[in-house]
Design a protein around this motif. Sequence first.
Motif, PDB file in Angstrom:
ATOM      1  N   ALA A  87      13.930  39.661  53.199  1.00 35.06           N
ATOM      2  CA  ALA A  87      13.103  38.761  54.006  1.00 35.06           C
ATOM      3  C   ALA A  87      13.507  38.829  55.479  1.00 35.06           C
ATOM      4  O   ALA A  87      12.648  38.782  56.363  1.00 35.06           O
ATOM      5  N   ALA A  88      14.794  38.980  55.749  1.00 38.39           N
ATOM      6  CA  ALA A  88      15.253  39.101  57.130  1.00 38.39           C
ATOM      7  C   ALA A  88      14.757  40.392  57.765  1.00 38.39           C
ATOM      8  O   ALA A  88      14.365  40.407  58.936  1.00 38.39           O
ATOM      9  N   VAL A  89      14.740  41.477  57.005  1.00 37.06           N
ATOM     10  CA  VAL A  89      14.249  42.750  57.522  1.00 37.06           C
ATOM     11  C   VAL A  89      12.753  42.665  57.813  1.00 37.06           C
ATOM     12  O   VAL A  89      12.275  43.161  58.834  1.00 37.06           O
ATOM     13  N   ILE A  90      12.010  42.024  56.944  1.00 37.58           N
ATOM     14  CA  ILE A  90      10.577  41.854  57.174  1.00 37.58           C
ATOM     15  C   ILE A  90      10.333  40.983  58.405  1.00 37.58           C
ATOM     16  O   ILE A  90       9.434  41.254  59.204  1.00 37.58           O
ATOM     17  N   SER A  91      11.152  39.968  58.579  1.00 37.55           N
ATOM     18  CA  SER A  91      11.026  39.130  59.768  1.00 37.55           C
ATOM     19  C   SER A  91      11.342  39.920  61.037  1.00 37.55           C
ATOM     20  O   SER A  91      10.683  39.742  62.070  1.00 37.55           O
ATOM     21  N   LEU A  92      12.322  40.807  60.979  1.00 41.71           N
ATOM     22  CA  LEU A  92      12.615  41.667  62.128  1.00 41.71           C
ATOM     23  C   LEU A  92      11.468  42.621  62.421  1.00 41.71           C
ATOM     24  O   LEU A  92      11.171  42.912  63.586  1.00 41.71           O
ATOM     25  N   ALA A  93      10.817  43.118  61.381  1.00 41.95           N
ATOM     26  CA  ALA A  93       9.665  44.001  61.583  1.00 41.95           C
ATOM     27  C   ALA A  93       8.514  43.241  62.245  1.00 41.95           C
ATOM     28  O   ALA A  93       7.845  43.777  63.147  1.00 41.95           O
ATOM     29  N   ILE A  94       8.292  42.018  61.827  1.00 41.32           N
ATOM     30  CA  ILE A  94       7.253  41.189  62.445  1.00 41.32           C
ATOM     31  C   ILE A  94       7.589  40.923  63.906  1.00 41.32           C
ATOM     32  O   ILE A  94       6.723  41.005  64.784  1.00 41.32           O
ATOM     33  N   MET A  95       8.865  40.646  64.168  1.00 40.24           N
ATOM     34  CA  MET A  95       9.281  40.417  65.547  1.00 40.24           C
ATOM     35  C   MET A  95       9.037  41.658  66.401  1.00 40.24           C
ATOM     36  O   MET A  95       8.560  41.565  67.536  1.00 40.24           O
ATOM     37  N   SER A  96       9.322  42.820  65.866  1.00 37.22           N
ATOM     38  CA  SER A  96       9.111  44.055  66.612  1.00 37.22           C
ATOM     39  C   SER A  96       7.625  44.297  66.876  1.00 37.22           C
ATOM     40  O   SER A  96       7.250  44.756  67.962  1.00 37.22           O
ATOM     41  N   ALA A 147      12.052  51.005  57.913  1.00 36.97           N
ATOM     42  CA  ALA A 147      12.231  51.935  56.803  1.00 36.97           C
ATOM     43  C   ALA A 147      13.712  52.241  56.575  1.00 36.97           C
ATOM     44  O   ALA A 147      14.176  52.291  55.422  1.00 36.97           O
ATOM     45  N   ILE A 148      14.468  52.415  57.640  1.00 32.25           N
ATOM     46  CA  ILE A 148      15.901  52.679  57.495  1.00 32.25           C
ATOM     47  C   ILE A 148      16.614  51.477  56.898  1.00 32.25           C
ATOM     48  O   ILE A 148      17.484  51.620  56.019  1.00 32.25           O
ATOM     49  N   TYR A 149      16.269  50.277  57.343  1.00 34.44           N
ATOM     50  CA  TYR A 149      16.869  49.068  56.762  1.00 34.44           C
ATOM     51  C   TYR A 149      16.527  48.941  55.277  1.00 34.44           C
ATOM     52  O   TYR A 149      17.379  48.553  54.469  1.00 34.44           O
ATOM     53  N   MET A 150      15.295  49.248  54.906  1.00 31.78           N
ATOM     54  CA  MET A 150      14.886  49.159  53.497  1.00 31.78           C
ATOM     55  C   MET A 150      15.659  50.169  52.648  1.00 31.78           C
ATOM     56  O   MET A 150      16.094  49.846  51.538  1.00 31.78           O
ATOM     57  N   ILE A 151      15.832  51.380  53.148  1.00 33.88           N
ATOM     58  CA  ILE A 151      16.599  52.390  52.413  1.00 33.88           C
ATOM     59  C   ILE A 151      18.048  51.945  52.259  1.00 33.88           C
ATOM     60  O   ILE A 151      18.651  52.097  51.194  1.00 33.88           O
ATOM     61  N   ALA A 152      18.620  51.366  53.310  1.00 34.38           N
ATOM     62  CA  ALA A 152      19.997  50.877  53.239  1.00 34.38           C
ATOM     63  C   ALA A 152      20.127  49.721  52.259  1.00 34.38           C
ATOM     64  O   ALA A 152      21.112  49.638  51.510  1.00 34.38           O
ATOM     65  N   LEU A 153      19.139  48.840  52.224  1.00 33.07           N
ATOM     66  CA  LEU A 153      19.185  47.724  51.272  1.00 33.07           C
ATOM     67  C   LEU A 153      19.052  48.210  49.838  1.00 33.07           C
ATOM     68  O   LEU A 153      19.670  47.648  48.926  1.00 33.07           O
ATOM     69  N   ARG A 154      18.250  49.246  49.634  1.00 31.73           N
ATOM     70  CA  ARG A 154      18.092  49.778  48.289  1.00 31.73           C
ATOM     71  C   ARG A 154      19.397  50.427  47.791  1.00 31.73           C
ATOM     72  O   ARG A 154      19.702  50.398  46.611  1.00 31.73           O
ATOM     73  N   ALA A 155      20.163  50.981  48.724  1.00 38.37           N
ATOM     74  CA  ALA A 155      21.418  51.639  48.354  1.00 38.37           C
ATOM     75  C   ALA A 155      22.517  50.637  48.034  1.00 38.37           C
ATOM     76  O   ALA A 155      23.474  50.975  47.334  1.00 38.37           O
TER      77      ALA A 155
END
Length: 80
Positions: free
Chosen positions: A28-37, A66-74
């Motif tokens: 949710a934080a990553v999605i919020s950062l994407a919205i902010m960007s 995308a990089i944050y999502m890949i890192a979270l998946r790992a």
Amino acid sequence: MADVVHTAVLVLIVVSAFFAAWFRDLLAAVISLAIMSLVISLEFYILQAPDVAIAEAGIGAGLSTAIYMIALRACKRTRR
């Protein structure tokens, strides 16, 4: 009219930054950062800098998310 739009965009930037820091769930934080960007890129477009807006939307919202999502998946998720 332009002042109202600038104020609304700036409020959206601050609100999405607050939610990025407030959410405990990292996704949710990553999605919020994407919205902010994306909102920041809208502000650049309003300020008549379309090349900077395109770069912010492509790299800031697209590639970084995308990089944050890949890192979270790992990473392993733990429940507390």
